[in-house]
Structure formats: C-alpha cells, structure tokens
Design a protein around this motif. Structure first.
Motif, PDB file in Angstrom:
ATOM      1  N   SER A  49      -2.429   0.494  -5.420  1.00 25.50           N
ATOM      2  CA  SER A  49      -3.443  -0.434  -4.911  1.00 25.50           C
ATOM      3  C   SER A  49      -4.627   0.306  -4.309  1.00 25.50           C
ATOM      4  O   SER A  49      -5.760  -0.140  -4.423  1.00 25.50           O
ATOM      5  N   TRP A  50      -4.362   1.437  -3.660  1.00 24.82           N
ATOM      6  CA  TRP A  50      -5.468   2.230  -3.123  1.00 24.82           C
ATOM      7  C   TRP A  50      -6.410   2.655  -4.243  1.00 24.82           C
ATOM      8  O   TRP A  50      -7.622   2.580  -4.097  1.00 24.82           O
ATOM      9  N   VAL A  51      -5.858   3.067  -5.371  1.00 25.82           N
ATOM     10  CA  VAL A  51      -6.693   3.466  -6.507  1.00 25.82           C
ATOM     11  C   VAL A  51      -7.501   2.275  -7.009  1.00 25.82           C
ATOM     12  O   VAL A  51      -8.702   2.380  -7.242  1.00 25.82           O
ATOM     13  N   ALA A  52      -6.836   1.129  -7.161  1.00 23.63           N
ATOM     14  CA  ALA A  52      -7.513  -0.068  -7.683  1.00 23.63           C
ATOM     15  C   ALA A  52      -8.598  -0.577  -6.734  1.00 23.63           C
ATOM     16  O   ALA A  52      -9.630  -1.070  -7.177  1.00 23.63           O
ATOM     17  N   LYS A  53      -8.367  -0.452  -5.442  1.00 25.06           N
ATOM     18  CA  LYS A  53      -9.280  -1.043  -4.462  1.00 25.06           C
ATOM     19  C   LYS A  53     -10.288  -0.065  -3.877  1.00 25.06           C
ATOM     20  O   LYS A  53     -11.380  -0.460  -3.486  1.00 25.06           O
ATOM     21  N   ALA A  85       6.235   8.744  18.106  1.00 21.33           N
ATOM     22  CA  ALA A  85       5.521   9.510  17.083  1.00 21.33           C
ATOM     23  C   ALA A  85       5.456   8.746  15.765  1.00 21.33           C
ATOM     24  O   ALA A  85       4.391   8.644  15.140  1.00 21.33           O
ATOM     25  N   VAL A  86       6.573   8.199  15.340  1.00 21.84           N
ATOM     26  CA  VAL A  86       6.609   7.447  14.076  1.00 21.84           C
ATOM     27  C   VAL A  86       5.721   6.212  14.168  1.00 21.84           C
ATOM     28  O   VAL A  86       4.954   5.915  13.240  1.00 21.84           O
ATOM     29  N   LEU A  87       5.794   5.509  15.269  1.00 20.94           N
ATOM     30  CA  LEU A  87       4.965   4.306  15.417  1.00 20.94           C
ATOM     31  C   LEU A  87       3.475   4.649  15.476  1.00 20.94           C
ATOM     32  O   LEU A  87       2.642   3.909  14.944  1.00 20.94           O
ATOM     33  N   THR A  88       3.142   5.774  16.078  1.00 23.17           N
ATOM     34  CA  THR A  88       1.746   6.206  16.153  1.00 23.17           C
ATOM     35  C   THR A  88       1.198   6.516  14.775  1.00 23.17           C
ATOM     36  O   THR A  88       0.130   6.026  14.392  1.00 23.17           O
ATOM     37  N   VAL A  89       1.916   7.323  13.996  1.00 15.56           N
ATOM     38  CA  VAL A  89       1.401   7.675  12.672  1.00 15.56           C
ATOM     39  C   VAL A  89       1.420   6.477  11.736  1.00 15.56           C
ATOM     40  O   VAL A  89       0.550   6.351  10.870  1.00 15.56           O
ATOM     41  N   ALA A  90       2.375   5.575  11.910  1.00 19.09           N
ATOM     42  CA  ALA A  90       2.397   4.354  11.093  1.00 19.09           C
ATOM     43  C   ALA A  90       1.178   3.488  11.408  1.00 19.09           C
ATOM     44  O   ALA A  90       0.546   2.940  10.496  1.00 19.09           O
ATOM     45  N   ALA A  91       0.831   3.384  12.674  1.00 20.48           N
ATOM     46  CA  ALA A  91      -0.351   2.599  13.064  1.00 20.48           C
ATOM     47  C   ALA A  91      -1.630   3.226  12.524  1.00 20.48           C
ATOM     48  O   ALA A  91      -2.518   2.512  12.035  1.00 20.48           O
ATOM     49  N   VAL A  92      -1.732   4.533  12.589  1.00 21.50           N
ATOM     50  CA  VAL A  92      -2.928   5.218  12.065  1.00 21.50           C
ATOM     51  C   VAL A  92      -3.031   5.018  10.562  1.00 21.50           C
ATOM     52  O   VAL A  92      -4.110   4.714  10.032  1.00 21.50           O
ATOM     53  N   SER A  93      -1.932   5.161   9.856  1.00 21.96           N
ATOM     54  CA  SER A  93      -1.943   4.988   8.408  1.00 21.96           C
ATOM     55  C   SER A  93      -2.281   3.548   8.024  1.00 21.96           C
ATOM     56  O   SER A  93      -3.048   3.306   7.092  1.00 21.96           O
ATOM     57  N   ALA A  94      -1.713   2.597   8.741  1.00 26.16           N
ATOM     58  CA  ALA A  94      -2.011   1.190   8.462  1.00 26.16           C
ATOM     59  C   ALA A  94      -3.479   0.875   8.737  1.00 26.16           C
ATOM     60  O   ALA A  94      -4.134   0.188   7.948  1.00 26.16           O
ATOM     61  N   ALA A  95      -4.004   1.379   9.838  1.00 35.20           N
ATOM     62  CA  ALA A  95      -5.413   1.137  10.169  1.00 35.20           C
ATOM     63  C   ALA A  95      -6.333   1.748   9.114  1.00 35.20           C
ATOM     64  O   ALA A  95      -7.299   1.106   8.671  1.00 35.20           O
ATOM     65  N   ALA A  96      -6.026   2.962   8.687  1.00 34.71           N
ATOM     66  CA  ALA A  96      -6.839   3.603   7.655  1.00 34.71           C
ATOM     67  C   ALA A  96      -6.769   2.819   6.350  1.00 34.71           C
ATOM     68  O   ALA A  96      -7.795   2.621   5.673  1.00 34.71           O
ATOM     69  N   SER A  97      -5.598   2.343   5.999  1.00 36.33           N
ATOM     70  CA  SER A  97      -5.442   1.547   4.779  1.00 36.33           C
ATOM     71  C   SER A  97      -6.260   0.269   4.844  1.00 36.33           C
ATOM     72  O   SER A  97      -6.896  -0.127   3.862  1.00 36.33           O
ATOM     73  N   TRP A  98      -6.245  -0.369   5.992  1.00 30.25           N
ATOM     74  CA  TRP A  98      -7.017  -1.597   6.137  1.00 30.25           C
ATOM     75  C   TRP A  98      -8.509  -1.314   6.020  1.00 30.25           C
ATOM     76  O   TRP A  98      -9.230  -2.014   5.310  1.00 30.25           O
ATOM     77  N   VAL A  99      -8.977  -0.288   6.712  1.00 26.57           N
ATOM     78  CA  VAL A  99     -10.416   0.018   6.711  1.00 26.57           C
ATOM     79  C   VAL A  99     -10.895   0.423   5.317  1.00 26.57           C
ATOM     80  O   VAL A  99     -11.927  -0.049   4.840  1.00 26.57           O
ATOM     81  N   VAL A 100     -10.148   1.281   4.648  1.00 28.82           N
ATOM     82  CA  VAL A 100     -10.602   1.829   3.366  1.00 28.82           C
ATOM     83  C   VAL A 100     -10.310   0.896   2.192  1.00 28.82           C
ATOM     84  O   VAL A 100     -11.146   0.763   1.299  1.00 28.82           O
ATOM     85  N   ALA A 101      -9.156   0.220   2.195  1.00 29.24           N
ATOM     86  CA  ALA A 101      -8.752  -0.532   1.000  1.00 29.24           C
ATOM     87  C   ALA A 101      -8.606  -2.043   1.189  1.00 29.24           C
ATOM     88  O   ALA A 101      -8.893  -2.794   0.265  1.00 29.24           O
ATOM     89  N   ASP A 102      -8.165  -2.481   2.349  1.00 29.22           N
ATOM     90  CA  ASP A 102      -7.783  -3.898   2.490  1.00 29.22           C
ATOM     91  C   ASP A 102      -8.864  -4.796   3.077  1.00 29.22           C
ATOM     92  O   ASP A 102      -8.863  -6.003   2.820  1.00 29.22           O
ATOM     93  N   ARG A 103      -9.750  -4.240   3.854  1.00 26.67           N
ATOM     94  CA  ARG A 103     -10.759  -5.027   4.560  1.00 26.67           C
ATOM     95  C   ARG A 103     -11.627  -5.796   3.557  1.00 26.67           C
ATOM     96  O   ARG A 103     -12.079  -5.227   2.570  1.00 26.67           O
ATOM     97  N   PRO A 104     -11.866  -7.074   3.826  1.00 27.10           N
ATOM     98  CA  PRO A 104     -12.775  -7.829   2.941  1.00 27.10           C
ATOM     99  C   PRO A 104     -14.157  -7.197   2.951  1.00 27.10           C
ATOM    100  O   PRO A 104     -14.672  -6.793   3.982  1.00 27.10           O
ATOM    101  N   ARG A 105     -14.752  -7.117   1.818  1.00 25.95           N
ATOM    102  CA  ARG A 105     -16.077  -6.508   1.673  1.00 25.95           C
ATOM    103  C   ARG A 105     -17.164  -7.561   1.665  1.00 25.95           C
ATOM    104  O   ARG A 105     -17.191  -8.507   1.068  1.00 25.95           O
TER     105      ARG A 105
END
Length: 105
Positions: A49-53, A85-105
C-alpha cells in the motif's frame, strides 16, 4: 480470500500492529523468529500500500522507519523498558505511515 486494493488499505494501524504483534508473539512463544514472521508479514502488507499510495521513495522511507523502529526498540528498551520502547516505535511508525501514505490529500 482476496486482498483489498492496495490504495484502499489504511497502513498506520498495520505498521503499529506489526511491531507490537511481532514483539508479543516473540515474547509469548519464546520463538523470536516467529515474531519476525509477524513483523515481516505486516510490513509486506503495508508496503504494497505504501508503494501504491506514496510511490517508491515514500515506501522506501516508510520501510526504513518501520524496520529502523524494530532495531531502535532493542536499544531503547535498555533505557526505558521493553513495552515503552515497542509502543514508542510503533507510534512513530504509525504516525509516519499516516502522514506519508494514509492522510487524505
């Protein structure tokens, strides 16, 4: 079973669940490679999905954040504990995914 169209998948929760789920599976099963399977499966599903979006460059950046977060969680765990630590990196990864791929344009 048919996968949803790659452009229709929201990747932020997949990225977070891949990191958290991989940790839980490795910890509870005692089989670290099994946690890696969970991490990898979620990463591959989100990655399509990252590639597609977000295109190749966006997908590469998000994969770097995702896999880098996995590595960073090990170092971070020594400072703040495993779960934080796991929750921190999961939150960072999720936030980056939303900003770069999921956020409505």
């Amino acid at each position: 079973m048919k996968l949803r169209d790659a452009a229709d998948v929201t990747t932020a929760p997949i990225a977070a669940l891949g990191l958290v789920g991989g940790y839980v599976v490795a910890r509870e099963s005692g089989i670290r490679p099994l946690g890696g399977v969970v991490l990898g499966a979620a990463g591959l599903y989100a990655g399509r999905s990252w590639v597609a979006k977000a295109g190749g460059a966006g997908a590469a950046g998000l994969a770097t954040v995702y896999l880098g977060g996995f590595g960073a969680s090990h170092v971070l765990a020594k400072k703040i504990g495993a779960w934080p630590a796991v929750l921190t990196v999961a939150a960072v990864s999720a936030a980056a995914s939303w900003v770069v791929a999921d956020r409505p344009r």
